[in-house]
Design a protein around this motif. Structure first.
Motif, PDB file in Angstrom:
ATOM      1  N   LEU A 115       6.158   4.197   9.783  1.00  0.00           N
ATOM      2  CA  LEU A 115       6.610   3.960   8.410  1.00  0.00           C
ATOM      3  C   LEU A 115       6.687   5.260   7.633  1.00  0.00           C
ATOM      4  CD1 LEU A 115       7.442   2.092   6.127  1.00  0.00           C
ATOM      5  CD2 LEU A 115       5.021   1.656   5.665  1.00  0.00           C
ATOM      6  N   THR A 116       5.651   6.091   7.702  1.00  0.00           N
ATOM      7  CA  THR A 116       5.688   7.358   6.948  1.00  0.00           C
ATOM      8  C   THR A 116       6.723   8.315   7.536  1.00  0.00           C
ATOM      9  OG1 THR A 116       3.812   8.175   8.275  1.00  0.00           O
ATOM     10  CG2 THR A 116       3.312   7.193   6.135  1.00  0.00           C
ATOM     11  N   TRP A 146      -3.757   9.408   1.263  1.00  0.00           N
ATOM     12  CA  TRP A 146      -3.726   7.971   0.962  1.00  0.00           C
ATOM     13  C   TRP A 146      -4.110   7.102   2.156  1.00  0.00           C
ATOM     14  CZ3 TRP A 146      -0.731  11.618  -1.246  1.00  0.00           C
ATOM     15  CH2 TRP A 146      -0.720  11.643  -2.655  1.00  0.00           C
ATOM     16  N   LYS A 176       0.832  -1.199   0.000  1.00  0.00           N
ATOM     17  CA  LYS A 176       0.000   0.000   0.000  1.00  0.00           C
ATOM     18  C   LYS A 176       0.872   1.257   0.000  1.00  0.00           C
ATOM     19  CE  LYS A 176      -4.334  -1.440   0.175  1.00  0.00           C
ATOM     20  NZ  LYS A 176      -5.384  -0.971  -0.755  1.00  0.00           N
ATOM     21  N   ALA A 177       1.939   1.219   0.805  1.00  0.00           N
ATOM     22  CA  ALA A 177       2.848   2.370   0.877  1.00  0.00           C
ATOM     23  C   ALA A 177       3.541   2.599  -0.462  1.00  0.00           C
ATOM     24  CB  ALA A 177       3.879   2.156   1.985  1.00  0.00           C
ATOM     25  N   VAL A 218       1.785   2.779  10.906  1.00  0.00           N
ATOM     26  CA  VAL A 218       1.671   3.641   9.734  1.00  0.00           C
ATOM     27  C   VAL A 218       2.419   4.946   9.966  1.00  0.00           C
ATOM     28  CG1 VAL A 218       0.061   4.838   8.202  1.00  0.00           C
ATOM     29  CG2 VAL A 218      -0.551   2.611   9.165  1.00  0.00           C
ATOM     30  N   ILE A 248      -5.666   2.697   3.511  1.00  0.00           N
ATOM     31  CA  ILE A 248      -5.041   1.891   4.570  1.00  0.00           C
ATOM     32  C   ILE A 248      -5.985   1.696   5.755  1.00  0.00           C
ATOM     33  CG2 ILE A 248      -3.146   1.828   6.249  1.00  0.00           C
ATOM     34  CD1 ILE A 248      -1.420   3.294   4.161  1.00  0.00           C
ATOM     35  N   THR A 274       1.188  12.414   3.396  1.00  0.00           N
ATOM     36  CA  THR A 274       0.595  11.132   2.981  1.00  0.00           C
ATOM     37  C   THR A 274      -0.856  10.981   3.446  1.00  0.00           C
ATOM     38  OG1 THR A 274       1.614  10.099   4.936  1.00  0.00           O
ATOM     39  CG2 THR A 274       2.800   9.906   2.841  1.00  0.00           C
ATOM     40  N   MET A 306       1.171   4.317  -2.696  1.00  0.00           N
ATOM     41  CA  MET A 306       1.008   5.692  -2.200  1.00  0.00           C
ATOM     42  C   MET A 306       2.146   6.587  -2.670  1.00  0.00           C
ATOM     43  SD  MET A 306       0.860   6.830   1.801  1.00  0.00           S
ATOM     44  CE  MET A 306       2.525   6.241   2.203  1.00  0.00           C
ATOM     45  N   TYR A 307       3.377   6.117  -2.506  1.00  0.00           N
ATOM     46  CA  TYR A 307       4.520   6.954  -2.872  1.00  0.00           C
ATOM     47  C   TYR A 307       4.658   7.119  -4.382  1.00  0.00           C
ATOM     48  CZ  TYR A 307       5.992   7.471   1.920  1.00  0.00           C
ATOM     49  OH  TYR A 307       6.035   7.829   3.254  1.00  0.00           O
TER      50      TYR A 307
END
Length: 566
Positions: free
Chosen positions: A356-357, A399, A292-293, A353, A403, A396, A296-297
């Motif tokens: 991670l971001t 997005w 998913k990430a 999340v 998630i 982010t 997103m990126y």
């Protein structure tokens, strides 16, 4: 190249010191600028290689602290780093004393000289043994915390692993999990207090040797506070108490009402629970979350897409909590490969999340500035680096729907609320350390009392019912920065204020917000904190009115979002 394929070679101390001595001689005896500059390039190349080897060993050690080989290698670096640092300082002195230094100033960003001027005041022969001892006790703290094995409901958890239960939808589960978690700290209170006592005394001893009254000015030098000082921080603290704490108390009051309590206080096991229906939880975990990430990126921008694809392809992330893994999360770099690495302890909560971001923000910044020379300027100073990570958490936001799905509005509320509520806590951590290092002879009990006294100023909502360890002031023992990186915490709050300004611009659909963010990332460490803030078209957090204006925008958002309906 995948991280597992990156070769590690044990650096030979004597061979490394000989290479550094040879470069020092070349710098001192250079006949022209061309010879001088080549020696400088060779010095930077050697430093990058040494740093890469150290970071490979450190990453592999923190991934599994039970690995004897990398544990010994990590200890080895702790032992030789002060000696290597002294040799590097001799080279910096040779550079500064050279007749070619003015020409070098035309080819190298000014922050190279400023940071090294600070470094020259930090490392010197008389404190090498003290730094080695400091490193040892800092490692002892990490190992002790990583070793935690806590029995809970028939299973064994690490401290990071137990945090999922501490945020469980069932209040009784949360309560028991908190008691188990803090029970471990209470059982190890004496050992943790002794480790910190030794660290405080070692750091104070270093400061005295350097001619300072206490550790605070040396701590500021070590943290590379290039363009602000203790006085700026004291003003900032007052602004937090004036402008931020009231907003937080309003949030806590409404949160308490949602959870069925009267008044403004919350039991510790309910403090992180924003909603009676339960906190938002990501619908995807492990590799599915990474996928998913990645999507997103790719959609955020071409640059972020290219960056995150490389992180996935080269296996430059270790995200899941597991036995033996060191606590916390971080991003570091592997300069020889011009690649970042992300380390985390995912546990199935929304924190996964955010981590991670956050760490991807650090990693993207390094990716954007990895070609800067000298290579150490690819990274900004600590507080500036946190702008990149915390702002990425907000960029982010669009997005998060993919998630969190039906929990998205909950996530937005809890994330923004958490960012605002963090500001007083982060300043408390910093204020506590100022008090401790101004009173280095305090006993562990006096330090505990100090924390609780300050906690009542910055976090008056705290209710430590049934957990005596916390009521006596023990919370700080879980904050690894206090042990490992003194004064590295207010950085997060300064950066959060900058990130909230980016958030405000996003709310106003400012098309230049992300472009300004990319400019800051690409600049790396070529500018100090204030310079990067100005490059981003933001307000410096020390400016009068900055916090007030930002909090007004935040308060407007909360006024327009009724969390009781979630």
């Amino acid at each position: 190249m995948k991280f597992a394929e990156m070769e590690y070679k044990h650096p030979d101390r004597d061979a490394l010191l000989n290479e550094l001595a040879e470069i020092e001689s070349r710098l001192k005896n250079a006949k022209d600028y061309e010879d001088f500059y080549q020696a400088f390039v060779d010095y930077e190349t050697l430093g990058s290689h040494y740093g890469t080897q150290q970071n490979i060993a450190s990453i592999r050690h923190t991934i599994d602290t039970r690995d004897d080989f990398y544990t010994k290698e990590d200890d080895y670096f702790n032992e030789i780093n002060p000696v290597v640092g002294h040799a590097q300082n001799q080279i910096i002195k040779a550079i500064f004393d050279s007749p070619f230094v003015e020409q070098l100033r035309k080819d190298v960003p000014e922050t190279f000289f400023t940071t090294n001027e600070f470094a020259l005041q930090v490392i010197s022969p008389e404190i090498i043994e003290d730094i080695q001892e400091e490193n040892k006790y800092a490692s002892d703290y990490q190992k002790l915390v990583a070793s935690a094995q806590i029995e809970f409901d028939g299973k064994t958890y690490t401290l990071a692993g137990l945090e999922d239960k501490m945020n469980d939808k069932d209040r009784e589960v949360r309560k028991r999990a908190h008691k188990a978690y803090w029970g471990w700290f209470a059982e190890h209170e004496k050992e943790l207090g002794e480790i910190y006592d030794k660290l405080v005394k070692i750091r104070t001893r270093m400061a005295k040797k350097k001619g300072f009254e206490n550790y605070i000015p040396l701590g500021y030098l070590r943290m590379m506070r290039l363009d602000y000082n203790k006085d700026d921080v004291e003003v900032y603290r007052k602004n937090i108490l004036k402008d931020v704490v009231p907003v937080c108390m309003d949030l806590y009051k409404k949160q308490a009402e949602r959870l069925g309590y009267d008044g403004n206080t919350l039991p510790v096991w309910d403090e992180k629970v924003e909603f009676e229906s339960g906190n938002p939880r990501p619908k995807y975990h492990d590799q599915k979350l990474v996928n998913k990430a990645l999507n997103m990126y790719k959609e955020l921008s071409p640059q972020t897409g290219e960056f995150f694809q490389a992180m996935v392809d080269d296996e430059l992330m270790d995200l899941n909590a597991k036995p033996g893994k060191a606590a916390g999360g971080y991003c570091t770099s592997l300069a020889d490969y011009k690649r970042p690495f992300i380390f985390a302890n995912s546990n199935g909560t929304s924190h996964d999340v955010e981590t991670l971001t956050h760490e991807a923000g650090h990693a993207f910044q390094y990716w954007s500035s990895k070609d800067i020379f000298p290579p150490e300027l690819a990274w900004p100073t600590m507080e500036s680096a946190e702008i990149d990570s915390m702002s990425m958490e907000f960029f982010t936001w669009p997005w998060m729907k993919s998630i969190f799905e039906e929990d998205t509005d909950k996530y937005y509320f809890s994330h923004l609320s958490g960012c605002v509520k963090f500001l007083p806590y982060g300043v408390l951590v910093d204020h506590f350390q100022h008090e401790v290092y101004e009173n280095p002879d305090w006993t562990p009990d006096e330090r505990m009392a100090c924390w609780r006294r300050l906690e009542k100023q910055y976090l008056p909502q705290k209710d430590y019912e049934e957990i005596d360890f916390l009521e006596r002031g023990g919370w700080w023992m879980r904050q690894l920065h206090i042990f490992l990186n003194p004064f590295y915490y207010i950085d997060y709050t300064l950066a959060q204020v900058a990130a909230l300004q980016f958030w405000t611009r996003m709310q106003k659909e400012d098309p230049e917000a992300f472009e300004d963010y990319k400019k800051v990332c690409a600049a790396g460490g070529t500018l100090p904190f204030r310079g990067l803030i100005e490059l981003a078209n933001l307000k410096v957090p020390f400016e009068e009115g900055c916090l007030g204006e930002t909090m007004e925008e935040v308060q407007k958002w909360f006024d327009g979002h009724d969390a009781s309906s979630y």
